[in-house]
Design a protein around this motif. Sequence first.
Motif, PDB file in Angstrom:
ATOM      1  N   SER A  50       0.822  -1.211   0.000  1.00 22.34           N
ATOM      2  CA  SER A  50       0.000   0.000   0.000  1.00 22.34           C
ATOM      3  C   SER A  50       0.855   1.259   0.000  1.00 22.34           C
ATOM      4  O   SER A  50       0.379   2.336  -0.326  1.00 22.34           O
ATOM      5  N   ARG A  51       2.110   1.101   0.417  1.00 18.61           N
ATOM      6  CA  ARG A  51       3.048   2.213   0.557  1.00 18.61           C
ATOM      7  C   ARG A  51       2.601   3.202   1.640  1.00 18.61           C
ATOM      8  O   ARG A  51       3.106   4.306   1.718  1.00 18.61           O
ATOM      9  N   ASN A  52       1.643   2.799   2.480  1.00 17.43           N
ATOM     10  CA  ASN A  52       1.195   3.638   3.598  1.00 17.43           C
ATOM     11  C   ASN A  52       2.265   3.757   4.679  1.00 17.43           C
ATOM     12  O   ASN A  52       2.392   4.798   5.313  1.00 17.43           O
ATOM     13  N   ILE A  53       3.005   2.699   4.903  1.00 18.19           N
ATOM     14  CA  ILE A  53       4.020   2.683   5.953  1.00 18.19           C
ATOM     15  C   ILE A  53       5.389   2.992   5.365  1.00 18.19           C
ATOM     16  O   ILE A  53       6.137   3.802   5.894  1.00 18.19           O
ATOM     17  N   ASP A  79       2.356  -1.251  15.628  1.00 16.02           N
ATOM     18  CA  ASP A  79       1.991   0.165  15.533  1.00 16.02           C
ATOM     19  C   ASP A  79       3.221   0.852  14.954  1.00 16.02           C
ATOM     20  O   ASP A  79       4.177   1.143  15.661  1.00 16.02           O
ATOM     21  N   HIS A  80       3.202   1.068  13.650  1.00 18.50           N
ATOM     22  CA  HIS A  80       4.379   1.589  12.959  1.00 18.50           C
ATOM     23  C   HIS A  80       4.697   3.021  13.362  1.00 18.50           C
ATOM     24  O   HIS A  80       5.869   3.391  13.455  1.00 18.50           O
ATOM     25  N   ALA A  81       3.678   3.816  13.646  1.00 19.99           N
ATOM     26  CA  ALA A  81       3.906   5.211  14.046  1.00 19.99           C
ATOM     27  C   ALA A  81       4.610   5.288  15.403  1.00 19.99           C
ATOM     28  O   ALA A  81       5.522   6.092  15.597  1.00 19.99           O
ATOM     29  N   ALA A  82       4.190   4.433  16.337  1.00 24.93           N
ATOM     30  CA  ALA A  82       4.785   4.427  17.681  1.00 24.93           C
ATOM     31  C   ALA A  82       6.008   3.533  17.776  1.00 24.93           C
ATOM     32  O   ALA A  82       6.750   3.587  18.761  1.00 24.93           O
ATOM     33  N   GLY A  83       6.209   2.657  16.778  1.00 25.88           N
ATOM     34  CA  GLY A  83       7.357   1.763  16.804  1.00 25.88           C
ATOM     35  C   GLY A  83       7.273   0.689  17.864  1.00 25.88           C
ATOM     36  O   GLY A  83       8.282   0.312  18.458  1.00 25.88           O
ATOM     37  N   PHE A 109      -3.396  -5.490  10.539  1.00 23.32           N
ATOM     38  CA  PHE A 109      -2.113  -6.138  10.285  1.00 23.32           C
ATOM     39  C   PHE A 109      -1.516  -5.762   8.944  1.00 23.32           C
ATOM     40  O   PHE A 109      -0.309  -5.613   8.824  1.00 23.32           O
ATOM     41  N   TRP A 110      -2.344  -5.630   7.923  1.00 19.71           N
ATOM     42  CA  TRP A 110      -1.897  -5.321   6.562  1.00 19.71           C
ATOM     43  C   TRP A 110      -2.328  -3.903   6.242  1.00 19.71           C
ATOM     44  O   TRP A 110      -3.319  -3.676   5.563  1.00 19.71           O
ATOM     45  N   PRO A 111      -1.585  -2.882   6.721  1.00 17.18           N
ATOM     46  CA  PRO A 111      -2.018  -1.485   6.552  1.00 17.18           C
ATOM     47  C   PRO A 111      -1.936  -0.992   5.104  1.00 17.18           C
ATOM     48  O   PRO A 111      -1.215  -1.482   4.312  1.00 17.18           O
TER      49      PRO A 111
END
Length: 111
Positions: A50-53, A79-83, A109-111
């Motif tokens: 998705s290229r969101n992360i 949580d990719h933003a919070a790591g 899980f699949w953002p």
Amino acid sequence: MSRHASVTGPGELVRRRILRKLEQRSRYRYVQPEVFWVDGAWLIRSPCCSRNIDPDGGVIDIARLEQPEPAVWRLYARDHAAGRWVWQASAGRIDELLTLVADDAHRVFWP
């Protein structure tokens, strides 16, 4: 002629079970996730379609499965933003948790 399965080490059957369930996922079926044993848990990683992360489409963490006791499995999403890893569910069987990862209607899980 008989065929014999080759298992390379402890936990390999669990890894294959995870991969087999991931083949049934509803999101990003065209990428090949990877499953690793890391720090006492199974880590699922996949290219970020998705290229969101990751805008470059690099490999990202999808889910973490750990078994702190013989009859308990825990599932975490990244949580990719919070790591950090965020607990999602616990179950007595890994299959119940893998269904959550494979279905993922809410893109946890699949953002």
